[in-house]
Design a protein around this motif. Structure first.
Motif, PDB file in Angstrom:
ATOM      1  N   CYS A  99       0.755  -1.531  -0.453  1.00  0.00           N
ATOM      2  CA  CYS A  99      -0.050   0.269   0.224  1.00  0.00           C
ATOM      3  C   CYS A  99       0.422   1.637  -0.311  1.00  0.00           C
ATOM      4  O   CYS A  99       1.569   1.721   0.873  1.00  0.00           O
ATOM      5  CB  CYS A  99      -0.562  -0.178   1.273  1.00  0.00           C
ATOM      6  SG  CYS A  99      -2.354   1.561   1.176  1.00  0.00           S
ATOM      7  N   CYS A 102      -0.553   3.222   3.125  1.00  0.00           N
ATOM      8  CA  CYS A 102      -0.263   3.499   4.508  1.00  0.00           C
ATOM      9  C   CYS A 102       1.104   2.206   5.191  1.00  0.00           C
ATOM     10  O   CYS A 102       1.477   1.993   5.835  1.00  0.00           O
ATOM     11  CB  CYS A 102      -1.442   2.621   5.472  1.00  0.00           C
ATOM     12  SG  CYS A 102      -1.960   1.110   5.050  1.00  0.00           S
ATOM     13  N   SER A 104       1.057  -0.331   4.518  1.00  0.00           N
ATOM     14  CA  SER A 104       0.629  -1.969   4.724  1.00  0.00           C
ATOM     15  C   SER A 104       1.410  -3.679   3.071  1.00  0.00           C
ATOM     16  O   SER A 104       1.328  -2.762   2.150  1.00  0.00           O
ATOM     17  CB  SER A 104      -0.456  -2.561   4.923  1.00  0.00           C
ATOM     18  OG  SER A 104      -1.395  -1.780   4.191  1.00  0.00           O
ATOM     19  N   CYS A 139      -5.079  -0.643  -0.188  1.00  0.00           N
ATOM     20  CA  CYS A 139      -4.832  -1.608   0.145  1.00  0.00           C
ATOM     21  C   CYS A 139      -6.858  -0.654   0.614  1.00  0.00           C
ATOM     22  O   CYS A 139      -6.938   0.147   0.975  1.00  0.00           O
ATOM     23  CB  CYS A 139      -4.418  -1.268   1.032  1.00  0.00           C
ATOM     24  SG  CYS A 139      -5.175  -0.429   3.544  1.00  0.00           S
ATOM     25  N   CYS A 142      -7.339   2.440   2.276  1.00  0.00           N
ATOM     26  CA  CYS A 142      -6.732   3.538   2.441  1.00  0.00           C
ATOM     27  C   CYS A 142      -7.460   3.677   0.738  1.00  0.00           C
ATOM     28  O   CYS A 142      -7.451   4.876   0.361  1.00  0.00           O
ATOM     29  CB  CYS A 142      -4.750   3.069   2.133  1.00  0.00           C
ATOM     30  SG  CYS A 142      -4.707   3.193   3.745  1.00  0.00           S
TER      31      CYS A 142
HETATM   32 ZN   LIG Z   1      -2.985   1.176   3.038  1.00  0.00          ZN
END
Ligand SMILES: [Zn+2]
Ligand SMILES: [Mn+2]
Ligand SMILES: [Mn+2]
Ligand SMILES: [Zn+2]
Lengths: 147, 147
Positions: A99, A102, A104, A139, A142
């Motif tokens: 992502c 963020c 991730s 993701c 997000c």
């Molecule tokens: Zn994210």
DNA sequence: ATATCTATTGAGAAAGATTATCATTGCTGA
DNA sequence: TCAGCAATGATAATCTTTCTCAATAGATAT
């Protein structure tokens, strides 16, 4: 789970390498954080909770050995350090979703590259033995934000 | 070709950045070696043939700018340094075939990941904006050797 | 148990790529 | 001509990873 830790010990204990307390501690940490993609430094910090006097060089050396034994997989997500995860799939590795908002990292277990690998063989004469595939994007948490 | 060099100059000359002799020389080198995947050091060596007094820091700074402008694409083939190539495809990048024996890097222009990206969106809720795909294996020249 | 042999270890130095700092240079426009 | 500011080159600093080397631990033979 502990059963996995036992299996990893067996893989390491092949006669070529000794099973030391340092290596046991490292394997334990890797088992306890299966789903993460830890860097050497992150592994170091966690191993020191079990074995406070371990040296950073031992971490790197052991990660190299475990990678050679195909117990670990070394990866690069573009953040300037190697990251590791236990090998659980074969023969090829799963894919990663990174992502951009963020940071991730999630996983796609399905391979779905057979067709593409056939094309690569047929049209380029290239024999594929492994691949690295990362998707960059946003993701589920997000994707609805603007920035 | 020189026409491409002109287009790149235009892309750089947006008012936000100045077109200096150093930047011109770097663009020239990138155009003259389109099909390679050069590192900063390799670009530095070639630019010095055109502009001997350029500093390495200027190389890095300019590569950053060109990457921000999407003129360049920064890549990692796992050899410990970043490598760059001119962006020629859109919106996604092409794939690379890395030979484990001779180290050669060839390209697959076809994307062929639409289906997989749909799956990623549908099953993981992940919105894909780009990908990185490398195949590891043996090139046409190397696949028939044993070691 | 003792001596011996060798793999492993920890500390710190070193390497190598990249980034940060800073004084100087070179444009641009009043 | 001068002021302002982006760009530059030299070099220091940073950061991850590897290397070096003396000390240690564990296994084996005596
Ligand atoms: Zn994210
Ligand atoms: Mn993973
Ligand atoms: Mn390419
Ligand atoms: Zn080859």
């Amino acid at each position: 789970m502990d059963s996995d830790y036992g299996k990893l010990l067996d893989k390491l204990d092949t006669g070529k390498y000794k099973v030391t307390r340092q290596r046991e501690a490292i394997l334990q940490v890797l088992c306890d954080h299966k789903d993460e993609h830890m860097s050497a430094e992150e592994i170091y910090d966690r191993v020191r909770e079990l074995y406070p006097d371990i040296g950073l060089a031992t971490i790197y050396r052991t990660l190299d050995i475990l990678t050679d034994l195909h117990i670990l997989h070394r990866m690069d997500f573009g953040d300037g350090r190697a990251r590791y995860e236990l090998v659980q799939d074969k023969p090829h590795h799963h894919h990663h979703l990174i992502c951009l908002r963020c940071g991730s990292i999630s996983e796609v277990k399905d391979d779905l590259l057979y067709q593409l690998e056939e094309t690569v063989d047929r049209e380029h004469g290239f024999l594929v033995v492994d691949h690295r595939l990362q998707f960059l994007g946003y993701c589920a948490n997000c994707r609805d934000f603007d920035s």
